[in-house]
Motif scaffolding. Structure first.
Motif, mmCIF file in Angstrom:
data_model
loop_
_atom_site.group_PDB
_atom_site.id
_atom_site.type_symbol
_atom_site.label_atom_id
_atom_site.label_comp_id
_atom_site.label_asym_id
_atom_site.label_seq_id
_atom_site.Cartn_x
_atom_site.Cartn_y
_atom_site.Cartn_z
ATOM 1 N N ASN A 275 0.833 -1.207 0.000
ATOM 2 C CA ASN A 275 0.000 0.000 0.000
ATOM 3 C C ASN A 275 0.867 1.255 0.000
ATOM 4 O OD1 ASN A 275 -1.136 2.268 1.847
ATOM 5 N ND2 ASN A 275 -2.994 1.235 1.132
ATOM 6 N N THR A 279 1.036 3.903 -3.088
ATOM 7 C CA THR A 279 0.434 5.225 -2.879
ATOM 8 C C THR A 279 1.478 6.328 -2.838
ATOM 9 O OG1 THR A 279 0.462 4.899 -0.470
ATOM 10 C CG2 THR A 279 -1.545 4.266 -1.655
ATOM 11 N N ALA A 303 -5.542 -1.106 -1.621
ATOM 12 C CA ALA A 303 -5.886 0.307 -1.410
ATOM 13 C C ALA A 303 -6.325 0.589 0.022
ATOM 14 C CB ALA A 303 -6.976 0.729 -2.403
ATOM 15 N N ASP A 304 -6.997 -0.362 0.654
ATOM 16 C CA ASP A 304 -7.452 -0.144 2.030
ATOM 17 C C ASP A 304 -6.565 -0.841 3.059
ATOM 18 O OD1 ASP A 304 -8.123 -2.720 1.328
ATOM 19 O OD2 ASP A 304 -10.130 -2.654 2.237
ATOM 20 N N LYS A 305 -5.446 -1.415 2.596
ATOM 21 C CA LYS A 305 -4.542 -2.107 3.519
ATOM 22 C C LYS A 305 -3.485 -1.117 4.014
ATOM 23 C CE LYS A 305 -6.621 -6.033 2.482
ATOM 24 N NZ LYS A 305 -7.486 -5.634 1.366
ATOM 25 N N THR A 306 -3.933 -0.127 4.736
ATOM 26 C CA THR A 306 -3.063 0.955 5.189
ATOM 27 C C THR A 306 -2.197 0.503 6.361
ATOM 28 O OG1 THR A 306 -4.695 1.734 6.776
ATOM 29 C CG2 THR A 306 -4.827 2.627 4.515
ATOM 30 N N TRP A 309 -4.363 0.039 9.312
ATOM 31 C CA TRP A 309 -5.063 -1.244 9.293
ATOM 32 C C TRP A 309 -4.148 -2.362 9.777
ATOM 33 C CZ3 TRP A 309 -3.471 -5.268 5.978
ATOM 34 C CH2 TRP A 309 -4.311 -6.384 5.952
#
Length: 761
Positions: A275, A279, A303-306, A309
């Motif tokens: 990620n 990004t 994308a949402d595996k920040t 997270w």
């Protein structure tokens, strides 16, 4: 206090032994009078006979020079011509002399007289033991078929049984712990993602690396001579080092950053790194565009595996996850995650290893300077023989030069492997632990005979009670070994083998950035009434009708025939220092210039999104799968290696036993205090199924998480005939009554067991 600078000298201090002086000219070159004048001198001042070999104490197989004086091996040194040892050896390699002269060695063939497991045998002649074994094998073949004999082996000499004999005999059920209990997720993930296996030598371009990540890889504790040297060089050259481990290991002490991860959450960390790399545009866009497929799908997937997270899952602060991802990305393309060797952990390991290769791909690290290079294997022609009854290799890193790990084809009866490939798991070389159940149930068909070579089954395969149940049910158990290890008591026949210092053996052709071939020749004749593995396999083969596969008379004849493809023979290879290094194309290919893909996938590119997995009903992209925690009051059992021991093989070796006679259980010091256990106090370990092992001393330390304990593998032997190792320490294998099967590779994830500490003495 400030950390001292990392140099080759202070990294290797205490880990690598110093290189002794090269041996004197061979005794055969001296006249008798000069020899008489030197006999009163200490051995190290006497003329020595030199032989060349590769070490067999661990699977790394470093090239060695063996010095013999007056018919006794006195010294082993690293061979400076060998690309792995480079003239250096670890403590284990130096202890080969002690291993060979262990007084507890098996000394003559044995045939069982009592019940299996009682350890009652009578001595036998070789003809008697071979005839007895051949009769039993042929009876099984006549009644059930050749596939009903399984072959399980480890160490370099297993080639003669798990590869050569098994394929000539016609059994697809040949396996090695080096696959399903060690490397299979690594190899299958590499094949799926980059289209080529990793092989014996981890292909990391240490010389040019700028950022190296060790994910559960314990360089130094696991010895690996070459890797210790290479990591020292990388650090001296300024490479950054990130170590990810629940435990502050020896190599973590030398890292720039140590990430104390919660066990079982590694994939979440890797997804968060991807990620950040994407990004923040810390990727090699040109490499991705030209040499990968599935980038858009991967970018959407993470994308949402920040880092935030992942922080909640891994218990690593988000800012540290972000900082280490940046450290890795900023060093691109000279960044690499070392593939590691023992990677079967939790049952979802192939997907984790796919994520490892994908992180390296995002920074363009495959086939690039400072990244992961492409191993090359030297070419050697096979000895001429009729087509094997079963085609392929049993897998692992011990196959003959030029033979790749592959799935075995069905035997002459048309029956496929009994381990569940294509049914219980998708692909890969044989799964050793899955061959135990058919011995008990007869499903999918009976396995009634077992040939085991150099592999202590009771310290290797998880769920020891099940293995013992299987051993009781067999019609024949043949064991080939050097020491009377625990599983020997369950044998019908025991063939005592000569050690690697006493025998010729198959050539070692190593896939490496400098591919090479090295030899093994005896320094002394076999001690006692022991024999080399090639001789046993040939004599047994002649007795069961495999004459055409064993056409040679001696090992020298066999080896010279194979070396002829290189314009060599044993004499010439000895004269050039025991090693032939292949010359030719650089190890980092020019694929970017000529456009020829080095990736063996269907697309010819790094497959971030796997169509093959999707078609088989598996996730095409890696995802985090939670690993269940243990019962209240229990700790996850982690295990690893010691730099002075190999698996369960060397605990009885006198020189190494003096360095480490038993293992200890690492417990967080605060947790130990809460539970009332003092440092050094002896305790029993009891697992979630009520199985106990020990007693073992507590090592109370802040260097491990509170939810884990750790112990060195290979102790807790229960065999009085091994006088130094018997009853010392605790057995992690005994406590591994459960495992999680990897649905893709068939690997047995064994870090799903939990233990509690019980007061004891």
């Amino acid at each position: 206090m400030p950390r001292p600078p990392v140099t080759r000298r202070n990294f290797l201090k205490g880990t690598l032994t110093s290189l002794g002086a090269l041996a004197s000219p061979a005794l055969s070159g001296l006249n008798a009078a000069a020899h008489r004048l030197t006999r009163h001198l200490p051995w190290y001042k006497q003329p020595a006979t030199i032989t060349y070999n590769y070490c067999d104490i661990c699977p790394w197989r470093c090239g060695i020079i063996v010095s013999t004086v007056e018919g006794r091996v006195v010294k082993i040194d690293g061979n400076p011509n060998d690309p792995k040892s480079r003239g250096r050896l670890c403590a284990r390699g130096q202890a080969g002399v002690s291993y060979m002269y262990d007084p507890d060695r098996l000394k003559q063939p044995l045939i069982r007289t009592g019940e299996r497991g009682e350890g009652k045998f009578r001595t036998a002649t070789w003809d008697e033991a071979l005839d007895y074994t051949a009769e039993k094998l042929l009876a099984i073949k006549d009644k059930y078929g050749p596939e009903s004999v399984a072959f399980l082996g480890h160490t370099s000499g297993d080639f003669w049984f798990t590869d050569y004999f098994a394929q000539a005999w016609g059994s697809p059920n040949a396996s090695k712990p080096s696959m399903s209990l060690c490397t299979s997720p690594r190899e299958e993930a590499a094949t799926l993602t980059i289209g080529r296996a990793i092989g014996n030598h981890e292909p990391v371009d240490w010389d040019q690396a700028r950022c190296v990540v060790l994910l559960g890889t314990h360089i130094g504790e696991d010895a690996r001579n070459t890797m210790m040297q290479d990591l020292a060089t990388a650090r001296e050259n300024g490479a950054k080092l990130i170590v990810i481990d629940p435990r502050y290991s020896s190599v973590a002490m030398k890292a720039d950053v140590w990430l104390q991860i919660k066990p079982g959450t590694d994939t979440a960390l890797l997804l968060a790194w991807m990620n950040v790399l994407i990004t923040e545009n810390l990727i090699d866009s040109d490499f991705i565009a030209r040499w990968t497929v599935g980038f858009d799908e991967l970018a959407a997937h993470v994308a949402d595996k920040t880092p935030e997270w992942a922080a909640a899952i891994t218990e690593i602060p988000a800012d540290l996850i972000r900082a280490t991802a940046r450290m890795f990305g900023e060093a691109r393309p000279s960044s690499v995650i070392v593939p590691g060797r023992h990677v079967v952990w939790y049952g979802n390991d192939t997907q984790r290893m796919r994520a490892v290769y994908m992180v390296t791909a995002l920074v363009g690290g495959h086939g690039r300077p400072g990244g992961q290079f492409f191993n090359k294997t030297p070419f050697l022609e096979a000895y001429p023989h009729p087509p094997f009854q079963v085609a392929g290799s049993s897998g692992g890193c011990g196959a003959a030069p030029g033979e790749e790990s592959a799935e075995l084809s069905p035997g002459p009866t048309g029956k496929v492997r009994a381990d569940g490939v294509r049914e219980r798991f998708l692909r890969g070389a044989t799964a050793m632990q899955e061959l135990i159940e058919p011995m008990i149930t007869g499903v999918p068909y009976p396995i009634k005979g077992l040939v085991t070579y150099g592999s202590n089954l009771l310290h290797t395969i998880p769920n020891v009670p099940r293995t013992i149940e299987a051993l009781k049910a067999l019609d024949l158990v043949l064991t080939i070994d050097i020491l009377p290890q625990d599983h020997v008591a369950w044998s019908d026949v025991v063939f005592p083998e000569a050690t690697y210092l006493e025998r010729h053996d198959e050539l070692w052709g190593c896939g490496h950035k400098t591919p090479y071939v090295t030899m093994r020749e005896p320094a002394v004749p076999p001690l006692y009434d022991t024999k080399p593995g090639w001789w046993m396999a040939r004599e047994l083969g002649l007795r069961v009708g495999l004459d055409s596969y064993f056409a040679w008379q001696t090992a020298e004849e066999y080896i010279d025939r194979r070396l002829s493809s290189l314009g060599l023979n044993l004499t010439k290879l000895h004269e050039q220092g025991g090693v032939m290094v292949q010359k030719g194309k650089p190890y980092l290919t020019d694929f970017e210039a000529d456009g020829t893909s080095p990736f063996g996938t269907a697309s010819g590119k790094v497959e971030l999104y796997s169509e093959a997995l999707a078609a088989a009903g598996h996730a095409p992209l890696p995802d985090y799968e939670p690993t269940p925690d243990g019962p209240a009051g229990f700790f996850r059992l982690l295990y690893g290696r010691s730099p002075v021991h190999t698996f369960s093989r060397t605990q009885n070796t006198p020189a190494l036993n003096q360095l480490m006679a038993e293992n200890a259980v690492w417990v967080n010091d605060a947790t130990a205090a809460e539970l009332g256990f003092a440092d050094g106090e002896r305790v029993w370990l009891e697992n979630q199924d009520g199985v106990r092992s020990g007693p073992v001393p507590v090592k109370a330390t802040p260097r491990i998480r509170k939810d884990c304990v750790f112990m060195v593998h290979g102790f807790g032997h229960n065999t009085p005939d091994m006088k130094l190792a018997h009853g010392r320490g605790a057995s992690d294998a005994m406590l591994q009554t459960r495992y999680a099967l990897d649905p893709i590779s068939g690997g047995a994830g064994m870090r799903v067991n939990f233990v509690k500490l019980v007061k004891g003495s």
